[in-house]
Design a protein around this motif. Structure first.
Motif, mmCIF file in Angstrom:
data_model
loop_
_atom_site.group_PDB
_atom_site.id
_atom_site.type_symbol
_atom_site.label_atom_id
_atom_site.label_comp_id
_atom_site.label_asym_id
_atom_site.label_seq_id
_atom_site.Cartn_x
_atom_site.Cartn_y
_atom_site.Cartn_z
ATOM 1 N N GLN A 47 0.800 -1.213 0.000
ATOM 2 C CA GLN A 47 0.000 0.000 0.000
ATOM 3 C C GLN A 47 0.837 1.270 0.000
ATOM 4 O O GLN A 47 0.297 2.356 -0.143
ATOM 5 C CB GLN A 47 -0.974 -0.012 1.173
ATOM 6 N N ASN A 48 2.163 1.165 0.193
ATOM 7 C CA ASN A 48 2.975 2.359 0.100
ATOM 8 C C ASN A 48 3.014 2.914 -1.324
ATOM 9 O O ASN A 48 3.489 4.013 -1.550
ATOM 10 C CB ASN A 48 4.406 2.067 0.565
ATOM 11 N N LEU A 49 2.546 2.134 -2.293
ATOM 12 C CA LEU A 49 2.514 2.582 -3.675
ATOM 13 C C LEU A 49 1.218 3.294 -4.021
ATOM 14 O O LEU A 49 1.031 3.718 -5.146
ATOM 15 C CB LEU A 49 2.674 1.373 -4.603
ATOM 16 N N LEU A 50 0.307 3.409 -3.087
ATOM 17 C CA LEU A 50 -1.047 3.807 -3.393
ATOM 18 C C LEU A 50 -1.465 5.045 -2.614
ATOM 19 O O LEU A 50 -0.831 5.398 -1.634
ATOM 20 C CB LEU A 50 -1.995 2.638 -3.079
ATOM 21 N N ASP A 69 0.904 7.078 -10.971
ATOM 22 C CA ASP A 69 1.456 7.129 -9.622
ATOM 23 C C ASP A 69 2.069 8.508 -9.407
ATOM 24 O O ASP A 69 3.105 8.831 -9.996
ATOM 25 C CB ASP A 69 2.523 6.038 -9.458
ATOM 26 N N PRO A 70 1.441 9.372 -8.584
ATOM 27 C CA PRO A 70 1.963 10.734 -8.397
ATOM 28 C C PRO A 70 3.304 10.776 -7.677
ATOM 29 O O PRO A 70 3.995 11.788 -7.725
ATOM 30 C CB PRO A 70 0.869 11.417 -7.562
ATOM 31 N N LEU A 71 3.686 9.691 -6.994
ATOM 32 C CA LEU A 71 4.964 9.677 -6.307
ATOM 33 C C LEU A 71 6.104 9.351 -7.267
ATOM 34 O O LEU A 71 7.132 10.009 -7.286
ATOM 35 C CB LEU A 71 4.926 8.664 -5.153
ATOM 36 N N GLU A 72 5.907 8.318 -8.103
ATOM 37 C CA GLU A 72 6.927 7.953 -9.094
ATOM 38 C C GLU A 72 6.820 8.777 -10.363
ATOM 39 O O GLU A 72 7.720 8.772 -11.192
ATOM 40 C CB GLU A 72 6.806 6.471 -9.448
ATOM 41 N N ILE A 369 -2.456 25.831 -4.370
ATOM 42 C CA ILE A 369 -2.892 24.726 -5.220
ATOM 43 C C ILE A 369 -1.815 24.472 -6.263
ATOM 44 O O ILE A 369 -1.342 25.405 -6.920
ATOM 45 C CB ILE A 369 -4.228 25.037 -5.920
ATOM 46 N N GLN A 370 -1.420 23.210 -6.407
ATOM 47 C CA GLN A 370 -0.417 22.862 -7.403
ATOM 48 C C GLN A 370 -0.892 21.673 -8.221
ATOM 49 O O GLN A 370 -1.799 20.943 -7.823
ATOM 50 C CB GLN A 370 0.913 22.530 -6.737
ATOM 51 N N HIS A 371 -0.289 21.498 -9.401
ATOM 52 C CA HIS A 371 -0.600 20.350 -10.240
ATOM 53 C C HIS A 371 -0.078 19.076 -9.590
ATOM 54 O O HIS A 371 0.860 19.109 -8.793
ATOM 55 C CB HIS A 371 0.029 20.501 -11.625
ATOM 56 N N LEU A 372 -0.683 17.957 -9.956
ATOM 57 C CA LEU A 372 -0.111 16.682 -9.549
ATOM 58 C C LEU A 372 1.275 16.564 -10.166
ATOM 59 O O LEU A 372 1.442 16.830 -11.365
ATOM 60 C CB LEU A 372 -0.983 15.521 -10.040
ATOM 61 N N PRO A 373 2.298 16.183 -9.411
ATOM 62 C CA PRO A 373 3.644 16.056 -9.977
ATOM 63 C C PRO A 373 3.659 15.115 -11.172
ATOM 64 O O PRO A 373 3.203 13.985 -11.091
ATOM 65 C CB PRO A 373 4.449 15.463 -8.805
ATOM 66 N N GLY A 374 4.137 15.610 -12.296
ATOM 67 C CA GLY A 374 4.243 14.767 -13.483
ATOM 68 C C GLY A 374 2.962 14.615 -14.270
ATOM 69 O O GLY A 374 2.921 13.900 -15.263
ATOM 70 N N TYR A 375 1.885 15.314 -13.849
ATOM 71 C CA TYR A 375 0.610 15.170 -14.550
ATOM 72 C C TYR A 375 -0.015 16.553 -14.726
ATOM 73 O O TYR A 375 -1.085 16.839 -14.239
ATOM 74 C CB TYR A 375 -0.329 14.263 -13.755
ATOM 75 N N LYS A 376 0.695 17.421 -15.426
ATOM 76 C CA LYS A 376 0.230 18.789 -15.619
ATOM 77 C C LYS A 376 -0.731 18.869 -16.787
ATOM 78 O O LYS A 376 -0.490 18.303 -17.847
ATOM 79 C CB LYS A 376 1.415 19.724 -15.866
ATOM 80 N N PRO A 388 -10.467 11.347 -14.931
ATOM 81 C CA PRO A 388 -9.750 10.406 -14.057
ATOM 82 C C PRO A 388 -10.470 10.220 -12.718
ATOM 83 O O PRO A 388 -11.260 11.072 -12.290
ATOM 84 C CB PRO A 388 -8.393 11.084 -13.849
ATOM 85 N N VAL A 389 -10.173 9.114 -12.052
ATOM 86 C CA VAL A 389 -10.784 8.816 -10.754
ATOM 87 C C VAL A 389 -9.726 8.192 -9.849
ATOM 88 O O VAL A 389 -8.882 7.418 -10.307
ATOM 89 C CB VAL A 389 -12.004 7.878 -10.913
ATOM 90 N N TRP A 390 -9.745 8.541 -8.559
ATOM 91 C CA TRP A 390 -8.826 7.937 -7.599
ATOM 92 C C TRP A 390 -9.228 6.489 -7.328
ATOM 93 O O TRP A 390 -10.404 6.181 -7.197
ATOM 94 C CB TRP A 390 -8.826 8.715 -6.282
ATOM 95 N N PHE A 391 -8.222 5.642 -7.223
ATOM 96 C CA PHE A 391 -8.474 4.221 -6.979
ATOM 97 C C PHE A 391 -7.610 3.753 -5.817
ATOM 98 O O PHE A 391 -6.398 3.947 -5.803
ATOM 99 C CB PHE A 391 -8.134 3.402 -8.231
#
Length: 397
Positions: A47-50, A69-72, A369-376, A388-391
């Motif tokens: 779950q650390n990936l989620l 994945d907003p972290l990676e 407010i900022q964009h999701l990292p890597g998903y501008k 999109p939807v959160w899962f």
């Protein structure tokens, strides 16, 4: 210079302690055998990936889907049932997403296992006065009130606009008595489904913004800020009114279970327009953008809501998904006291206006407010469809 294996063990441990992401800690152990031997064994923490964002991926042949994945800052391709381009998600609960296909059929899909559970289609909702599949462009007759006349609408319009969200009480794979509740119709009414029902049953004809299952009951926040409570066992009848607030036309409310109890989130959305001066005959395009959030916490002893300025270590995830929170302590890399939000402004999506782009992170500490990292995204140029939807997977069920 010696090789990586020559770095002192104490320094290697310090390096590993500075890494937040689970996957980075794994990579650290893969540098060389000496690093792997001097570092403690990694616990099994999927779950650390989620959570991830379920997003559409345009290809030459079709529209597929992937997990962002907003972290990676990476998108992992996902294989879902065909045809990919006809899928549209109207909910995400307990490791399942709610898909509404081109024929207005409703299906629960587990993206990780491929399992599916069919629910009664859109034609089986209480607001459907008549359905005429042989009348292209005028298939549905929907009630806007409890009595006729009906609004004559196309199946595409009904699909895009008049099923806002479906939430689940539990995983259908592990609970035979799970309940699904939908926000639907011209006036955002509530309906529910129980296992083995062949239709959706009316629950409330009040205008609803969001619903959540909390402590064995169903809470609903209406579009005027009223919060209703229902017993999810038996007939699901209205029980009580908790409180009431007012809001703007475009803004929305959400209900979220946090570490501190039940909270209500007010999302302020500003609407503006742009007129194409190069082509004077072109229509005005109405755009919108989330400007901020306010948070209210339920005081159960008084039955009232108190505004709060912080959610501490919690992080909120809002959108078409069932609203949920998590602790940043359990998910290194996610900033605490923040709200991750996606675009659920259905009114604009339906009209063919640019939509799906209102996605970002709101920081309660400074109001930024900022964009999701890597998903501008660029709201003036692109429409993301389907939105999109959160899962959040449920590895147990």
């Amino acid at each position: 210079m010696g090789g990586w294996s020559k770095i002192p063990e104490g320094l290697v441990r310090i390096i590993e302690e500075k890494l937040d992401l689970y996957q980075d800690k794994v990579k650290c152990r893969c540098v060389c055998s000496s690093w792997r031997l001097c570092l403690p064994k990694m616990p099994h923490q999927k779950q650390n990936l989620l959570p991830w964002l379920l997003v559409p991926l345009e290809t030459k042949a079709e529209t597929s889907f992937g997990f962002f994945d907003p972290l990676e800052k990476k998108v992992h391709c996902l294989k879902l049932s065909d045809p990919h381009k006809e899928m549209m998600f109207r909910g995400s609960s307990h490791g399942w997403v709610v898909n509404l296909d081109k024929n207005n059929s409703i299906c629960l899909i587990n993206p990780l296992t491929g399992a599916q559970v069919k629910l009664p289609p859109r034609t089986k909702f209480p607001d459907v006065g008549n359905y005429r599949p042989n009348k292209p462009g005028n298939e549905f007759g929907l009630r806007a009130d409890t009595r006729p006349p009906f609004l004559t609408l196309s199946k595409d319009t009904v699909r895009n606009q008049f099923l806002e969200k479906v939430v689940l009480s539990s995983s259908p794979q592990s609970d035979e008595d799970f309940v699904a509740v939908a926000i639907y119709g011209v006036s955002s009414w509530l309906a529910y489904y129980k296992r083995r029902d062949n239709k959706w049953s009316a629950l409330d004809r009040s205008n609803c913004c969001d619903v959540i299952f909390y402590q064995q009951q169903l809470y609903a926040v209406l579009c005027d800020g009223t919060v209703m409570v229902y017993n999810i066992h038996g007939s699901l009848q209205k029980k009580t009114v908790v409180s009431k607030f007012s809001k703007g036309l475009v803004s929305r409310y959400y209900l979220v279970e946090s570490s501190g109890g039940l909270i209500m989130v007010y999302r302020h959305v500003r609407c503006y327009s742009e007129i194409d001066l190069v082509e004077p005959d072109s229509r005005t395009i109405y755009l919108y953008k989330t400007c901020g959030f306010r948070i209210f916490k339920l005081d159960t002893s008084r039955g009232e809501w108190d505004e709060i300025q912080s959610i501490g270590d919690d992080i909120l995830f809002l959108g078409f998904n069932s609203s949920f929170s998590m602790s940043s302590k359990n998910f290194p890399g996610h900033a605490a006291n923040c709200i991750y939000f996606t675009d659920d402004s259905i009114l604009f999506h339906l009209q063919g206006i640019a939509g799906g782009f209102d996605i970002g992170i709101f920081n309660l500490s400074d109001g930024s407010i900022q964009h999701l990292p890597g998903y501008k995204t660029c709201e003036s140029e692109i429409s993301i469809w389907p939105p999109p939807v959160w899962f959040m997977p449920n590895f147990i069920n």
